[in-house]
Design an enzyme around this catalytic site. Structure first.
Site: not given
Length: 218
Positions: A135-137
């Protein structure tokens, strides 16, 4: 059958640890779907500690496992105890901790390394053909886990996407509420707060990621 999912956290707080909203949304959705969850984190010092009211670095040291326990309500284990054979899937929320504590991507970019215990655990899921959600980075770890050619997304940030491509990943642009799936590797990614302007926007993509990861366990 109840699915067992491992979640690796990277501290507590967006600027120096796991993104709290992303982590809680992940845990909430897993619970809503009836999964049994165990949180893990590396037992190491954080890269640094950030004052979340000012954004400034603080003159102190904190432990990633101890800080992650705040999110897990104390129910957490050292990632060295994570055995892929005991779980059906793995999910890693974002936050700068994924790029500062689980890896040094925030500092070294495409030349980054992944914390050895985290890398070993994630590679074990990959080798076993078990689904993983980043998720995300956290998709910055994908090429280190799966090798060249892995497909993933961090949204549409050109600089970050270029670094992922330099590492060997195939980056796909993605809007905040959607997911990108590497079908061959059973890897699911979503931008979350790389793009989200609200907790609801982050939740939309994370819910889809959790749902798809659980579907891939069948």
């Amino acid at each position: 059958m109840t699915k067992k999912v491992a979640v690796i956290l990277s501290g507590c707080g967006v600027y120096d640890g796991a993104e709290i909203h992303e982590s809680v949304i992940t845990l909430l959705r897993l619970d809503q779907r009836g999964a049994k969850v165990q949180c893990f984190a590396p037992n190491i010092a954080q890269h640094h500690v950030i004052n979340h009211t000012t954004g400034e670095e603080m003159p102190e040291s904190r432990n990633v496992l101890v800080e992650s326990a705040r999110i897990a309500r104390g129910e957490i284990l050292d990632v060295r105890e994570l055995a892929a054979a005991d779980f059906d899937a793995l999910i890693v929320p974002g936050g700068f901790g994924a790029a500062k504590n689980l890896s040094d991507f925030a500092i070294s970019g495409a030349n980054c390394t992944v914390q050895p215990d985290v890398l070993a655990a994630a590679r074990a899921f990959a080798a076993a053909g078990k689904p993983v959600g980043l998720i995300c980075i956290a998709p910055a770890l994908a090429a280190k886990i799966y090798g060249e050619g892995v497909t993933c997304t961090i949204g549409n940030d050109a600089g970050t996407a270029a670094a992922l491509a330099e590492m060997g990943a195939a980056h796909v642009e993605c809007v905040v509420g959607e997911i990108v799936e590497d079908e061959k590797r059973k890897l699911v990614t979503t931008p979350a707060y790389m793009l989200a302007q609200s907790i609801s926007e982050a939740a939309g993509g994370i819910y889809k990621l959790v749902d798809r990861v659980l579907e891939l366990t069948h």
